[in-house]
Design a protein around this motif. Sequence first.
Motif, short mmCIF file in Angstrom:
data_model
loop_
_atom_site.label_atom_id
_atom_site.label_comp_id
_atom_site.label_asym_id
_atom_site.label_seq_id
_atom_site.Cartn_x
_atom_site.Cartn_y
_atom_site.Cartn_z
N LEU A 69 0.83 -1.19 0.00
CA LEU A 69 0.00 0.00 0.00
C LEU A 69 0.87 1.25 0.00
O LEU A 69 1.79 1.38 0.78
N GLU A 70 0.58 2.20 -0.90
CA GLU A 70 1.33 3.45 -0.94
C GLU A 70 0.69 4.44 0.02
O GLU A 70 -0.52 4.61 0.05
N ALA A 71 1.53 5.10 0.79
CA ALA A 71 1.02 6.11 1.71
C ALA A 71 2.12 7.08 2.05
O ALA A 71 3.25 6.69 2.28
N GLY A 72 1.81 8.36 2.08
CA GLY A 72 2.82 9.36 2.36
C GLY A 72 2.90 9.69 3.84
O GLY A 72 3.83 10.31 4.30
N LYS A 73 1.87 9.33 4.61
CA LYS A 73 1.89 9.59 6.03
C LYS A 73 1.31 8.40 6.76
O LYS A 73 0.80 7.47 6.15
N PHE A 74 1.37 8.46 8.09
CA PHE A 74 0.89 7.33 8.90
C PHE A 74 -0.63 7.42 9.00
O PHE A 74 -1.20 7.72 10.04
N ASP A 75 -1.32 7.21 7.87
CA ASP A 75 -2.77 7.39 7.84
C ASP A 75 -3.48 6.10 8.26
O ASP A 75 -2.87 5.10 8.56
N ASN A 76 -4.81 6.16 8.24
CA ASN A 76 -5.59 5.02 8.73
C ASN A 76 -5.40 3.76 7.88
O ASN A 76 -5.33 2.66 8.41
N ASN A 77 -5.34 3.93 6.55
CA ASN A 77 -5.17 2.76 5.69
C ASN A 77 -3.85 2.06 5.97
O ASN A 77 -3.78 0.84 6.08
N LEU A 78 -2.77 2.86 6.05
CA LEU A 78 -1.46 2.27 6.34
C LEU A 78 -1.46 1.67 7.74
O LEU A 78 -0.90 0.61 7.97
N LEU A 79 -2.09 2.36 8.68
CA LEU A 79 -2.14 1.87 10.05
C LEU A 79 -2.80 0.50 10.11
O LEU A 79 -2.31 -0.41 10.78
N ASN A 80 -3.90 0.32 9.38
CA ASN A 80 -4.57 -0.98 9.37
C ASN A 80 -3.68 -2.06 8.80
O ASN A 80 -3.66 -3.20 9.29
N SER A 81 -2.93 -1.72 7.73
CA SER A 81 -2.04 -2.70 7.13
C SER A 81 -0.91 -3.08 8.08
O SER A 81 -0.62 -4.25 8.30
N VAL A 82 -0.28 -2.06 8.67
CA VAL A 82 0.82 -2.31 9.59
C VAL A 82 0.33 -3.03 10.84
O VAL A 82 0.97 -3.94 11.35
N ARG A 83 -0.82 -2.61 11.32
CA ARG A 83 -1.37 -3.23 12.53
C ARG A 83 -1.57 -4.72 12.33
O ARG A 83 -1.20 -5.53 13.19
N SER A 84 -2.14 -5.09 11.19
CA SER A 84 -2.39 -6.50 10.91
C SER A 84 -1.08 -7.29 10.92
O SER A 84 -1.01 -8.38 11.50
N GLU A 85 -0.04 -6.75 10.28
CA GLU A 85 1.24 -7.45 10.20
C GLU A 85 1.93 -7.54 11.55
O GLU A 85 2.45 -8.58 11.94
N VAL A 86 1.93 -6.42 12.29
CA VAL A 86 2.61 -6.38 13.58
C VAL A 86 1.92 -7.28 14.59
O VAL A 86 2.57 -8.07 15.30
N VAL A 87 0.60 -7.19 14.67
CA VAL A 87 -0.14 -7.99 15.64
C VAL A 87 0.01 -9.48 15.33
O VAL A 87 0.20 -10.31 16.23
N THR A 88 -0.06 -9.83 14.05
CA THR A 88 0.13 -11.23 13.65
C THR A 88 1.51 -11.72 14.05
O THR A 88 1.68 -12.85 14.54
N ALA A 89 2.53 -10.87 13.84
CA ALA A 89 3.91 -11.24 14.20
C ALA A 89 4.04 -11.46 15.70
O ALA A 89 4.69 -12.39 16.16
N MET A 90 3.40 -10.59 16.49
CA MET A 90 3.46 -10.73 17.95
C MET A 90 2.76 -12.01 18.40
O MET A 90 3.28 -12.75 19.24
N GLU A 91 1.59 -12.26 17.84
CA GLU A 91 0.84 -13.45 18.23
C GLU A 91 1.58 -14.72 17.84
O GLU A 91 1.45 -15.75 18.51
N SER A 92 2.36 -14.66 16.76
CA SER A 92 3.10 -15.83 16.29
C SER A 92 4.46 -15.96 16.96
O SER A 92 5.24 -16.84 16.60
#
Length: 741
Positions: A627-650
């Motif tokens: 996902l392209e994003a120039g700032k830490f917006d909601n779309n990017l946050l959702n993408s990063v959140r999914s990856e980070v939370v999954t990594a922590m849970e794993s």
Amino acid sequence: MGNKCSCREAGSDCNVSQEYKPVDQQEKVTFNNSNQSCAIPLKESERAVSFSVGSGHKTNWKMSIPCTPGSPGEEGRSKMIMMLNQTRDQIEKLTSDDRDKNLEALNGLYYMVDEAWSIPKYGRDLAYAISNVLREEGALLVILSKCACTDKDMQVAGAQLLEQVMIASNRDYLVECGVESVVQLACSREDPKLIQIGMGIIENLFKHSPNTCTRVIEYGGLHGMLYNCRSTDTITLRHCSAGLCNCAMFGGPINQERMIEQKAPEWLFPLAFNKDNSIRYYALLAICTLAANSDIQRAVVNSGTLDLVEPFVTSHDPIGFAKGDKAHAQGRSEGWLRLLISMLTCERREAQCLAAFHFAMEATIKAEQGRTEIFYVIGVIEPLRKLAASNTEIASTLAQQALTVIGEDIPHKLSYNISSWSLDEVGLWVDRNGFDEYSENFKKNKVDGHLLMTISTDELKEDIGISSRIMCRRFLRELSVLKSNSYSGDRELHEWLKNVGAEYPQYVHNLVQCGLDMRLLPYVTDEILKNDAGITNGVHRLKILLEARRISGGRVLGLEEYPRVFDSPLRKTKSTLGPKDLTDSKPQKTLDVFISYRRATGSQLASLLKVHLQLRGFTVFIDVEKLEAGKFDNNLLNSVRSEVVTAMESKCNIVPVTDNFRWPKPETLPEDMRAICFFNGVKWIHDYQEACIDKVERFLHCQENMGQLGAVASIIRSGNSSIHGGSTRKESSTGSASGES
């Protein structure tokens, strides 16, 4: 052999080389100084008008200018006369004993040649004339001596002029004089400006001949160019991209193998991942040229760079791409285009796509120039027709586009679904692939698309009458390519096999016919693949079983007979897989590193991390469609959140890698990912990449950040802004690196 792009403008970033036909193979326009003659390219249909240059000078020079729609008018002729007179004046200064005059002459000649390249229509001929005069008058030898002097200003001025005048005949001259000192200068890392110029010089030397490529590589030219692939300077990266493309195309098989030895496919990844379209394009041309060599194809595929070809082709229009980049505005030469034909006819789908893209682009350019006859001269029409009629979806469409612009009829296109082919369509495919003498036998035996997909060697010999074993093997080779591009049967299974390898979709029909689908893959055995699906290649069966094991989250029946003989740095070595049932096995991690990055600003850092870690033996995944994003917006946050939370849970190890990035305040983030703000990470310093990667590797070998999760939770609840206390280290099997800038 070639010359600089005639679209160049003073101060622009367009430094990609432009090819032209070798001077000794063309009609010639003469530029006379006394009894000496310099050859300048002239099209066969052009006639010339002579005029004199040098009024008021001791020597009278004459030059013949093409009388064509692209030739200069009276104003242009006056401009050429003026610039050629100025060339003579600058040569006199350059050969004097005055240091300041020498420097002034070098800079003056540089700006003159640079201006000549930027002049439309006749600029190329003028730049050729100036470049040839420098050699014939002995000034080129003086320029070479300035490049080797200890005066830094003089050295830089000489090198930048040398880069501008590297036309075919001057490259010949330079090679005769010896390239070792020039390559050593070009590979200097002392001055950023000299690095830019040096990469431009090596870019030109790489398109001289295979022997010159070998010499340049031996003197360290390839090593220097690959080292500079980690640069952030656009001009330097353009030279590196075009230079590696030249080396792959002009260097021949021996030098292509040397590129593999020095890990060129891996270093082409950050270039092909760059935002600059010119850098990306020539990097992709380089990787496709290497992929067309079957001897080194596996190493090229393993680099992952080929995966970037089709996304680029499908996201760009050939016509718009040609007009949008000055590097492509004038098109390529006959000799250069000849080298591209082999990519049209190779087995790699990616190479076919990019070659067809280029010919579609080139057809538009040549049509505007009134030079479409070049495609008939180089013999590319038939390869384009064959590709246009094939079932290779993307390449076929682009080949049709090229043929339409050239003015050729589009051949009948066969369906992507081979199983639905009629007897006539099978016969048409047989004829097009050079087996027309057996076409009637196929019709006599009523071989339709379904039977063609499963035809055996014995049937080809006994029923079709192909008695020659070599001919039979060639038929099966063409058939495997056809089946790899087919969508017959299960599309989901086709896409899954495509991810296993480019050649694996040929087995879709076999698997479907014996009743296999995605649901049954976890239960497939080697015996089923061999006896029921008819897959005779043992390595192919092994790879299919390994991939089936990965998606099933455990062991696949029948795989235990294959021992594991290699493990990446983060995996334990095991001689064989354990004999546990599928239902009892735990998910196995097949990747060492997953790189999560911000597409708009972190792509270069992410691609560099991938290359560095891959060269150290890690298996790395990087999403090329982030996902392209120039700032830490909601779309990017959702993408990063999914990856980070999954990594922590794993229980994965998370290693933040930052470059000019400041984490947001923890309270602004979702509660389940706030801990990442407190993780120990690596601050990327571009000039010390190896040291940064050393630190990343140390973090990947432990679980330091995972040990802090409990402490971080307490800190967040209490409102503290920093971490205190120690951390624990545990054995890690997977790491996640986050690249931001």
